[in-house]
Design a protein around this motif. Structure first.
Motif, mmCIF file in Angstrom:
data_model
loop_
_atom_site.group_PDB
_atom_site.id
_atom_site.type_symbol
_atom_site.label_atom_id
_atom_site.label_comp_id
_atom_site.label_asym_id
_atom_site.label_seq_id
_atom_site.Cartn_x
_atom_site.Cartn_y
_atom_site.Cartn_z
ATOM 1 N N GLY A 46 26.353 46.883 49.743
ATOM 2 C CA GLY A 46 26.645 45.575 50.268
ATOM 3 C C GLY A 46 28.160 45.130 50.802
ATOM 4 N N GLU A 47 27.970 43.640 50.264
ATOM 5 C CA GLU A 47 28.947 42.817 51.138
ATOM 6 C C GLU A 47 30.744 42.595 50.317
ATOM 7 O OE1 GLU A 47 29.124 40.782 53.569
ATOM 8 O OE2 GLU A 47 27.002 42.098 54.685
ATOM 9 N N PRO A 48 31.364 43.205 51.093
ATOM 10 C CA PRO A 48 32.686 42.684 49.942
ATOM 11 C C PRO A 48 32.522 41.314 48.928
ATOM 12 C CG PRO A 48 32.714 42.709 52.414
ATOM 13 C CD PRO A 48 32.060 43.174 52.432
ATOM 14 N N PHE A 49 33.634 42.178 47.932
ATOM 15 C CA PHE A 49 34.229 41.322 46.738
ATOM 16 C C PHE A 49 34.964 39.908 47.359
ATOM 17 C CE2 PHE A 49 30.640 44.229 44.842
ATOM 18 C CZ PHE A 49 30.004 43.144 44.479
ATOM 19 N N GLY A 50 34.792 38.734 46.953
ATOM 20 C CA GLY A 50 35.895 38.300 47.649
ATOM 21 C C GLY A 50 36.998 38.405 45.951
ATOM 22 N N THR A 51 36.754 38.352 44.340
ATOM 23 C CA THR A 51 36.936 38.504 43.177
ATOM 24 C C THR A 51 36.274 40.182 43.189
ATOM 25 O OG1 THR A 51 37.212 36.363 42.941
ATOM 26 C CG2 THR A 51 38.283 38.544 41.290
ATOM 27 N N ILE A 52 37.687 40.723 42.257
ATOM 28 C CA ILE A 52 37.026 42.309 41.859
ATOM 29 C C ILE A 52 37.924 42.102 40.184
ATOM 30 C CG2 ILE A 52 36.224 44.894 41.613
ATOM 31 C CD1 ILE A 52 36.834 45.153 43.929
ATOM 32 N N LEU A 53 36.968 42.243 39.071
ATOM 33 C CA LEU A 53 37.565 41.908 38.096
ATOM 34 C C LEU A 53 37.579 43.564 36.626
ATOM 35 C CD1 LEU A 53 35.482 39.052 36.510
ATOM 36 C CD2 LEU A 53 37.886 38.854 37.146
ATOM 37 N N LEU A 54 38.790 43.865 36.738
ATOM 38 C CA LEU A 54 39.090 44.902 36.304
ATOM 39 C C LEU A 54 39.470 44.711 34.573
ATOM 40 C CD1 LEU A 54 41.384 47.028 38.645
ATOM 41 C CD2 LEU A 54 39.196 47.290 37.994
ATOM 42 N N ASP A 55 38.704 45.326 33.669
ATOM 43 C CA ASP A 55 39.133 44.843 32.195
ATOM 44 C C ASP A 55 38.311 45.913 31.373
ATOM 45 O OD1 ASP A 55 39.802 43.996 29.622
ATOM 46 O OD2 ASP A 55 38.121 42.923 29.399
ATOM 47 N N PRO A 56 39.389 47.791 31.174
ATOM 48 C CA PRO A 56 39.104 48.844 31.292
ATOM 49 C C PRO A 56 38.979 48.300 29.793
ATOM 50 C CG PRO A 56 39.986 49.346 32.262
ATOM 51 C CD PRO A 56 39.653 47.977 32.832
ATOM 52 N N PRO A 57 38.737 50.045 29.020
ATOM 53 C CA PRO A 57 39.300 49.874 27.268
ATOM 54 C C PRO A 57 40.875 50.613 27.779
ATOM 55 C CG PRO A 57 37.257 50.832 27.848
ATOM 56 C CD PRO A 57 37.245 50.674 29.144
ATOM 57 N N TYR A 58 41.604 49.275 26.897
ATOM 58 C CA TYR A 58 42.895 50.134 27.867
ATOM 59 C C TYR A 58 43.928 51.364 27.742
ATOM 60 C CZ TYR A 58 43.192 44.748 28.276
ATOM 61 O OH TYR A 58 42.403 43.466 27.958
ATOM 62 N N ALA A 59 43.208 52.207 26.420
ATOM 63 C CA ALA A 59 43.583 53.186 25.831
ATOM 64 C C ALA A 59 42.657 54.263 25.357
ATOM 65 C CB ALA A 59 44.465 53.396 24.860
ATOM 66 N N LEU A 60 42.646 55.421 25.841
ATOM 67 C CA LEU A 60 41.792 56.379 25.512
ATOM 68 C C LEU A 60 41.332 56.381 24.492
ATOM 69 C CD1 LEU A 60 40.532 58.956 26.861
ATOM 70 C CD2 LEU A 60 42.531 60.586 26.180
ATOM 71 N N ARG A 61 42.267 56.394 23.045
ATOM 72 C CA ARG A 61 41.741 55.967 21.995
ATOM 73 C C ARG A 61 40.427 55.370 22.108
ATOM 74 N NH1 ARG A 61 43.169 53.243 18.193
ATOM 75 N NH2 ARG A 61 44.797 51.699 19.262
ATOM 76 N N LYS A 62 41.102 53.838 22.412
ATOM 77 C CA LYS A 62 40.542 52.250 22.354
ATOM 78 C C LYS A 62 38.384 53.271 22.808
ATOM 79 C CE LYS A 62 41.283 48.713 22.683
ATOM 80 N NZ LYS A 62 41.482 47.438 23.645
ATOM 81 N N SER A 63 38.374 53.477 24.190
ATOM 82 C CA SER A 63 37.352 54.722 24.781
ATOM 83 C C SER A 63 36.507 55.391 23.494
ATOM 84 C CB SER A 63 37.652 55.111 25.631
ATOM 85 O OG SER A 63 37.938 54.222 27.309
ATOM 86 N N MET A 64 36.918 56.186 22.807
ATOM 87 C CA MET A 64 36.921 56.784 21.556
ATOM 88 C C MET A 64 35.890 56.035 20.591
ATOM 89 S SD MET A 64 36.597 59.242 23.308
ATOM 90 C CE MET A 64 36.272 60.475 22.370
ATOM 91 N N GLU A 65 37.233 55.012 19.888
ATOM 92 C CA GLU A 65 36.822 54.328 18.585
ATOM 93 C C GLU A 65 35.392 53.534 19.364
ATOM 94 O OE1 GLU A 65 40.968 52.951 17.330
ATOM 95 O OE2 GLU A 65 41.633 55.206 16.891
ATOM 96 N N LEU A 66 36.378 52.594 20.159
ATOM 97 C CA LEU A 66 35.303 51.666 20.536
ATOM 98 C C LEU A 66 33.793 51.334 21.944
ATOM 99 C CD1 LEU A 66 38.716 49.059 20.055
ATOM 100 C CD2 LEU A 66 36.877 49.996 18.164
ATOM 101 N N TYR A 67 34.087 51.997 21.957
ATOM 102 C CA TYR A 67 32.988 52.253 23.292
ATOM 103 C C TYR A 67 32.047 53.305 23.111
ATOM 104 C CZ TYR A 67 36.031 48.393 24.647
ATOM 105 O OH TYR A 67 37.516 47.272 24.446
#
Length: 158
Positions: free
Chosen positions: A70-91
């Protein structure tokens, strides 16, 4: 630099001061790569690995960036889990592609002069080597022994 005091929540944009701040920073059509459950009051295209989340896409962030037609974006938001441990425990154990590869793929989906707004533990994410200039930093303090959340706004200067 801006400073805010607010509670911590695993879904960053569910915290009212953070949600209002990010909405005020966005320009144009927004790609939210790690959307979570909170719908922003912007022209938002949403992606989240979890199929239970309200999103148009349920892809790994890198896969979405590399296949975007698609068309390019004006803004891209990056809010990933901040650490591998957070991914495993919370997501639910969902782990995204290596963050460096995601950052390398972003410019192909962003308009010249567009923004990347990143949340995490670091203030410079995209960096000058990818043709980005840091414009703004916001610090969200959660109190006590809880790590602050740092948000950076970087502009694509290519």
């Amino acid at each position: 630099m801006e400073h805010y005091r607010c509670p911590l929540h695993r879904y960053t944009f569910s915290v009212t001061p953070i949600r209002r701040w990010v909405e005020s920073q966005c320009e144009g059509r927004v790609l939210n790569l790690f959307a979570g459950p909170t719908l922003l009051q912007v022209d938002e295209v949403r992606n989240d690995l979890d199929p239970a989340m309200p999103a148009e896409y349920h892809l790994d962030a890198l896969d979405l960036l590399e296949t975007w037609q698609g068309e390019p974006f004006g803004t891209i938001l990056l809010d990933p889990p901040y650490a591998l441990r957070k991914s495993m425990e919370l997501y639910k154990g969902n782990i995204c592609s290596p963050f460096r590869r995601i950052k390398d793929a972003i410019p192909r989906c962003l308009k010249p002069g567009g923004l990347v707004i990143t949340f995490g533990y670091h203030s410079v994410v995209m960096g000058c080597s990818r043709s980005f200039k840091l414009e703004k930093v916001a610090l969200f303090s959660h109190g006590g022994a809880i790590h602050d959340t740092i948000a950076s706004v970087e502009r694509f200067i290519k």
